[in-house]
Write an enzyme that holds these catalytic residues in place. Structure first.
Site, short mmCIF file in Angstrom:
data_model
loop_
_atom_site.label_atom_id
_atom_site.label_comp_id
_atom_site.label_asym_id
_atom_site.label_seq_id
_atom_site.Cartn_x
_atom_site.Cartn_y
_atom_site.Cartn_z
N ALA A 147 0.84 -1.20 0.00
CA ALA A 147 0.00 0.00 0.00
C ALA A 147 0.88 1.25 0.00
O ALA A 147 0.65 2.17 -0.78
CB ALA A 147 -0.94 -0.01 1.20
N LEU A 150 2.49 1.77 -3.35
CA LEU A 150 1.50 2.24 -4.31
C LEU A 150 1.27 3.74 -4.15
O LEU A 150 1.32 4.50 -5.13
CB LEU A 150 0.18 1.48 -4.12
CG LEU A 150 -1.01 1.97 -4.93
CD1 LEU A 150 -0.80 1.69 -6.42
CD2 LEU A 150 -2.29 1.31 -4.43
N TYR A 151 1.01 4.18 -2.94
CA TYR A 151 0.68 5.58 -2.72
C TYR A 151 1.88 6.49 -3.01
O TYR A 151 1.73 7.54 -3.63
CB TYR A 151 0.15 5.80 -1.30
CG TYR A 151 -1.10 5.00 -1.03
CD1 TYR A 151 -2.12 4.88 -1.98
CD2 TYR A 151 -1.28 4.33 0.18
CE1 TYR A 151 -3.25 4.13 -1.74
CE2 TYR A 151 -2.42 3.58 0.44
CZ TYR A 151 -3.40 3.48 -0.53
OH TYR A 151 -4.53 2.74 -0.29
N ARG A 152 3.05 6.10 -2.59
CA ARG A 152 4.24 6.91 -2.87
C ARG A 152 4.51 6.98 -4.37
O ARG A 152 4.87 8.04 -4.89
CB ARG A 152 5.46 6.36 -2.12
CG ARG A 152 5.40 6.54 -0.61
CD ARG A 152 5.30 7.99 -0.22
NE ARG A 152 5.65 8.16 1.20
CZ ARG A 152 5.19 9.12 1.95
NH1 ARG A 152 4.33 10.01 1.47
NH2 ARG A 152 5.57 9.21 3.21
N PHE A 156 1.60 10.58 -3.45
CA PHE A 156 0.99 10.93 -2.17
C PHE A 156 2.07 11.37 -1.19
O PHE A 156 3.13 10.75 -1.11
CB PHE A 156 0.20 9.75 -1.60
CG PHE A 156 -1.13 9.54 -2.25
CD1 PHE A 156 -2.29 10.03 -1.67
CD2 PHE A 156 -1.23 8.85 -3.45
CE1 PHE A 156 -3.52 9.85 -2.26
CE2 PHE A 156 -2.46 8.66 -4.05
CZ PHE A 156 -3.61 9.16 -3.47
#
Length: 184
Positions: A147, A150-152, A156
């Site tokens: 997770a 994915l976000y980095r 994000f």
């Protein structure tokens, strides 16, 4: 096995497949059944909020491999108000005005690692309302979970770190980024 199909769901379609959605949620998060069953009412209520959008990844047998949903975050909503209290006063307008809340994004463990999370994230946020998107994710050592990666990878940034929500002992990070996502 063919490539999973990404579909947009209406609120009624999500609620109509809530048992499958909750099974994916439980498997992805490793939560016990009593906690997962409590989510049923929350998800049903969330599906009626302004700006609601949902996506799902389905296999060739129409089984749910992953899903995501969110809506516009506004004052008076539990998560919004918790996060508002944790964000520095000078940052509140930036992050909480016209914000899309990415509430859930989960992929079955056996379907992870092949880009399905990216497809779900992009499918959910493509055309999402709002100027920014916010989410919460459990803190993990060295941001080492799928997770976090994915976000980095999608830009994000930290909004709040080590936040504790009432009723959960784990620390969470609040992450955000401007919308729309850049094209791939």
């Amino acid at each position: 096995m063919g490539s999973p199909v990404l579909v947009r769901w209406t609120a009624d379609e999500l609620v109509g497949r809530l048992d499958e959605v909750l099974a994916v949620y439980a498997a992805a998060m490793g939560y016990p059944p009593d906690l997962v069953s409590a989510r049923r009412g929350f998800i049903t209520a969330h599906a009626r909020r302004a700006g609601f959008r949902a996506v799902a990844a389905l296999d060739e047998n129409d089984a749910v491999l992953g899903f995501g949903y969110g809506y516009l975050s506004t004052a008076g909503q539990w998560w919004h108000d918790q996060v508002r209290g944790a964000i520095r006063r000078g940052e509140r307008r930036r992050w909480l005005t016209d914000a899309y809340e990415l509430v859930e994004l989960h992929v079955l463990p056996e379907a992870q690692g092949g880009g399905l999370g990216t497809r779900l994230l992009r499918g959910l946020l493509d055309g999402a309302p709002g100027r920014v998107v916010l989410l919460s994710t459990p803190e993990v050592a060295d941001e080492s979970s799928r997770a976090w990666r994915l976000y980095r990878a999608h830009g994000f940034v930290d909004v709040v770190r080590r936040m504790r929500f009432p009723g959960d002992d784990r620390p969470f990070a609040i992450l955000g980024r401007p919308l729309p996502l850049p094209p791939t």
